[in-house]
Design a protein around this motif. Structure first.
Motif, PDB file in Angstrom:
ATOM      1  N   TYR A  12      11.444 -29.583  52.409  1.00 59.55           N
ATOM      2  CA  TYR A  12      12.494 -28.631  52.792  1.00 59.55           C
ATOM      3  C   TYR A  12      12.208 -27.250  52.231  1.00 59.55           C
ATOM      4  O   TYR A  12      12.253 -26.234  52.952  1.00 59.55           O
ATOM      5  N   SER A  13      11.915 -27.200  50.923  1.00 60.51           N
ATOM      6  CA  SER A  13      11.796 -25.900  50.269  1.00 60.51           C
ATOM      7  C   SER A  13      10.553 -25.137  50.717  1.00 60.51           C
ATOM      8  O   SER A  13      10.612 -23.925  50.969  1.00 60.51           O
ATOM      9  N   HIS A  14       9.432 -25.825  50.849  1.00 58.17           N
ATOM     10  CA  HIS A  14       8.202 -25.130  51.196  1.00 58.17           C
ATOM     11  C   HIS A  14       8.107 -24.770  52.676  1.00 58.17           C
ATOM     12  O   HIS A  14       7.533 -23.737  53.033  1.00 58.17           O
ATOM     13  N   ARG A  15       8.669 -25.615  53.533  1.00 58.64           N
ATOM     14  CA  ARG A  15       8.516 -25.376  54.964  1.00 58.64           C
ATOM     15  C   ARG A  15       9.712 -24.658  55.584  1.00 58.64           C
ATOM     16  O   ARG A  15       9.540 -23.801  56.459  1.00 58.64           O
ATOM     17  N   LEU A  16      10.915 -25.023  55.145  1.00 51.91           N
ATOM     18  CA  LEU A  16      12.103 -24.491  55.818  1.00 51.91           C
ATOM     19  C   LEU A  16      12.686 -23.249  55.161  1.00 51.91           C
ATOM     20  O   LEU A  16      13.151 -22.350  55.864  1.00 51.91           O
ATOM     21  N   VAL A  17      12.689 -23.186  53.826  1.00 51.92           N
ATOM     22  CA  VAL A  17      13.322 -22.042  53.162  1.00 51.92           C
ATOM     23  C   VAL A  17      12.672 -20.709  53.560  1.00 51.92           C
ATOM     24  O   VAL A  17      13.388 -19.744  53.872  1.00 51.92           O
ATOM     25  N   PRO A  18      11.332 -20.594  53.567  1.00 49.32           N
ATOM     26  CA  PRO A  18      10.758 -19.326  54.036  1.00 49.32           C
ATOM     27  C   PRO A  18      11.170 -18.978  55.462  1.00 49.32           C
ATOM     28  O   PRO A  18      11.365 -17.796  55.788  1.00 49.32           O
ATOM     29  N   LYS A  19      11.322 -20.013  56.316  1.00 44.05           N
ATOM     30  CA  LYS A  19      11.753 -19.753  57.693  1.00 44.05           C
ATOM     31  C   LYS A  19      13.203 -19.270  57.724  1.00 44.05           C
ATOM     32  O   LYS A  19      13.561 -18.405  58.536  1.00 44.05           O
ATOM     33  N   LEU A  20      14.035 -19.839  56.841  1.00 41.46           N
ATOM     34  CA  LEU A  20      15.402 -19.340  56.725  1.00 41.46           C
ATOM     35  C   LEU A  20      15.410 -17.889  56.268  1.00 41.46           C
ATOM     36  O   LEU A  20      16.222 -17.077  56.727  1.00 41.46           O
ATOM     37  N   GLY A  21      14.510 -17.572  55.329  1.00 40.51           N
ATOM     38  CA  GLY A  21      14.399 -16.191  54.874  1.00 40.51           C
ATOM     39  C   GLY A  21      14.051 -15.248  56.010  1.00 40.51           C
ATOM     40  O   GLY A  21      14.591 -14.140  56.104  1.00 40.51           O
ATOM     41  N   LYS A  22      13.164 -15.692  56.882  1.00 39.78           N
ATOM     42  CA  LYS A  22      12.794 -14.876  58.038  1.00 39.78           C
ATOM     43  C   LYS A  22      13.964 -14.721  58.992  1.00 39.78           C
ATOM     44  O   LYS A  22      14.244 -13.620  59.490  1.00 39.78           O
ATOM     45  N   LEU A  23      14.693 -15.823  59.227  1.00 36.38           N
ATOM     46  CA  LEU A  23      15.793 -15.810  60.181  1.00 36.38           C
ATOM     47  C   LEU A  23      16.983 -15.001  59.691  1.00 36.38           C
ATOM     48  O   LEU A  23      17.549 -14.188  60.434  1.00 36.38           O
ATOM     49  N   ALA A  44      17.233 -13.073  56.658  1.00 33.90           N
ATOM     50  CA  ALA A  44      17.011 -11.837  55.902  1.00 33.90           C
ATOM     51  C   ALA A  44      15.783 -11.071  56.381  1.00 33.90           C
ATOM     52  O   ALA A  44      15.455 -10.038  55.792  1.00 33.90           O
ATOM     53  N   ASP A  45      15.123 -11.571  57.421  1.00 28.31           N
ATOM     54  CA  ASP A  45      13.908 -10.948  57.937  1.00 28.31           C
ATOM     55  C   ASP A  45      12.885 -10.747  56.820  1.00 28.31           C
ATOM     56  O   ASP A  45      12.232  -9.702  56.722  1.00 28.31           O
ATOM     57  N   ASP A  46      12.769 -11.754  55.942  1.00 28.90           N
ATOM     58  CA  ASP A  46      11.881 -11.633  54.784  1.00 28.90           C
ATOM     59  C   ASP A  46      11.385 -13.017  54.382  1.00 28.90           C
ATOM     60  O   ASP A  46      11.984 -13.692  53.551  1.00 28.90           O
ATOM     61  N   GLU A  47      10.299 -13.435  54.994  1.00 33.50           N
ATOM     62  CA  GLU A  47       9.745 -14.756  54.708  1.00 33.50           C
ATOM     63  C   GLU A  47       9.018 -14.783  53.369  1.00 33.50           C
ATOM     64  O   GLU A  47       9.129 -15.744  52.601  1.00 33.50           O
ATOM     65  N   ASP A  48       8.294 -13.720  53.048  1.00 37.77           N
ATOM     66  CA  ASP A  48       7.457 -13.711  51.853  1.00 37.77           C
ATOM     67  C   ASP A  48       8.271 -13.780  50.565  1.00 37.77           C
ATOM     68  O   ASP A  48       7.893 -14.478  49.619  1.00 37.77           O
ATOM     69  N   SER A  49       9.386 -13.055  50.504  1.00 34.62           N
ATOM     70  CA  SER A  49      10.190 -13.047  49.288  1.00 34.62           C
ATOM     71  C   SER A  49      10.736 -14.436  48.992  1.00 34.62           C
ATOM     72  O   SER A  49      10.751 -14.879  47.833  1.00 34.62           O
ATOM     73  N   TYR A  50      11.149 -15.135  50.021  1.00 34.65           N
ATOM     74  CA  TYR A  50      11.718 -16.465  49.792  1.00 34.65           C
ATOM     75  C   TYR A  50      10.635 -17.502  49.527  1.00 34.65           C
ATOM     76  O   TYR A  50      10.894 -18.487  48.833  1.00 34.65           O
ATOM     77  N   ARG A  51       9.440 -17.247  50.034  1.00 37.60           N
ATOM     78  CA  ARG A  51       8.328 -18.113  49.659  1.00 37.60           C
ATOM     79  C   ARG A  51       8.038 -17.953  48.167  1.00 37.60           C
ATOM     80  O   ARG A  51       7.805 -18.929  47.458  1.00 37.60           O
ATOM     81  N   TYR A  52       8.088 -16.717  47.673  1.00 39.45           N
ATOM     82  CA  TYR A  52       7.899 -16.498  46.230  1.00 39.45           C
ATOM     83  C   TYR A  52       8.980 -17.211  45.422  1.00 39.45           C
ATOM     84  O   TYR A  52       8.689 -17.845  44.400  1.00 39.45           O
ATOM     85  N   LEU A  53      10.235 -17.111  45.849  1.00 40.34           N
ATOM     86  CA  LEU A  53      11.325 -17.720  45.085  1.00 40.34           C
ATOM     87  C   LEU A  53      11.127 -19.224  44.952  1.00 40.34           C
ATOM     88  O   LEU A  53      11.379 -19.803  43.885  1.00 40.34           O
ATOM     89  N   ILE A  54      10.671 -19.870  46.010  1.00 44.08           N
ATOM     90  CA  ILE A  54      10.402 -21.313  45.950  1.00 44.08           C
ATOM     91  C   ILE A  54       9.201 -21.604  45.056  1.00 44.08           C
ATOM     92  O   ILE A  54       9.218 -22.501  44.212  1.00 44.08           O
ATOM     93  N   GLU A  55       8.144 -20.837  45.218  1.00 44.80           N
ATOM     94  CA  GLU A  55       6.948 -21.072  44.411  1.00 44.80           C
ATOM     95  C   GLU A  55       7.211 -20.832  42.935  1.00 44.80           C
ATOM     96  O   GLU A  55       6.656 -21.526  42.071  1.00 44.80           O
ATOM     97  N   SER A  56       8.077 -19.865  42.627  1.00 47.73           N
ATOM     98  CA  SER A  56       8.375 -19.584  41.220  1.00 47.73           C
ATOM     99  C   SER A  56       9.082 -20.761  40.556  1.00 47.73           C
ATOM    100  O   SER A  56       8.935 -20.981  39.342  1.00 47.73           O
TER     101      SER A  56
END
Length: 243
Positions: free
Chosen positions: A178-189, A191-203
């Motif tokens: 969920y976190s690695h595949r879906l959260v960045p997509k939610l960020g894109k949808l 907040a129009d920001d996939e990379d920031s939410y990918r960082y938040l999960i990776e952190s």
């Protein structure tokens, strides 16, 4: 050899991390609470309620809420009559919190731009120190913990709410997907920001396990440390006392 620090799954120059984290939260500030709801299905509100119940804020005591920009924790403690200073390294996050407080008609909160590693407050200034979902973004966690210890009065208490690694069989695998595949997509949808939410999960994945982080809290000078796992350790409440 230069010092490095983790930025998600990457290692970067330690001197660069603070600016990179600042940029992430500048990007997500206006959508931060919306994304918290989306990522946790609203559960973050229950976790924060539980966290503040553990803090037990009292009337007129001075509390420093670090990395508290949008005010979620501060507003809850303010209801108990505590004198809360909301601090964050990111001015955009603080601006969101100030606007939310004005809309709620909340007065008496202090808003202060601060670096958790180098606080401007004097020694023994606060009765309690809280930090929720913020310490994993600090470059030198040990420095932030020592600063927390420094600004607390004797008898003061430290509370940290942070993501960790769940030990529940099966659930951890589902959450990873969920976190690695879906959260960045939610960020894109949202907040129009996939990379920031990918960082938040990776952190979250790079943050020390619960026993190791508790050891760091003890090494900063705190005693009677405690860890309270939630959902098997997906989230944990860490606490300690300064005596």
């Amino acid at each position: 050899m230069s010092e490095t620090a983790s930025f998600g799954y990457r290692d970067v120059e330690a001197s660069d991390k603070q600016g990179m984290v600042r940029a992430v939260f500048s990007n997500v500030a206006s959508k931060y609470d919306l994304m918290n709801d989306a990522m946790s299905a609203g559960a973050h509100r229950l976790w924060k309620d539980q966290f503040v119940n553990r803090v037990k804020p009292r009337r007129d005591e001075a509390i420093l809420d670090m990395a508290g920009g949008t005010g979620d924790i501060a507003f809850r403690m303010h209801k108990h009559g505590a004198r809360v200073t909301v601090s964050d390294i990111n001015p955009e996050m603080l601006a969101v919190g100030v606007e939310r407080a004005q809309k709620k008609g909340l007065e008496g909160l202090i808003w202060s731009e601060q670096n958790a590693e180098e606080l401007s407050f004097g020694d023994r200034a606060f009765d309690a120190y809280t930090i929720a979902f913020g310490i994993r973004n600090v470059t030198h966690i040990d420095k932030a913990l020592r600063e927390a210890h420094r600004v607390l009065k004797f008898g003061g208490r430290f509370f940290c709410l942070e993501f960790s690694t769940t030990n529940w069989p099966g659930f951890s695998d589902v959450y990873d997907v969920y976190s690695h595949r879906l959260v960045p997509k939610l960020g894109k949808l949202l907040a129009d920001d996939e990379d920031s939410y990918r960082y938040l999960i990776e952190s979250i994945r790079r943050f020390p396990p619960m026993p190791e982080f508790e050891r760091m809290i003890r090494e900063a000078g705190f005693v009677q440390t405690k860890v309270e796992p939630i959902l098997g350790g997906l989230v944990a409440i860490h606490s300690g006392w300064k005596i």
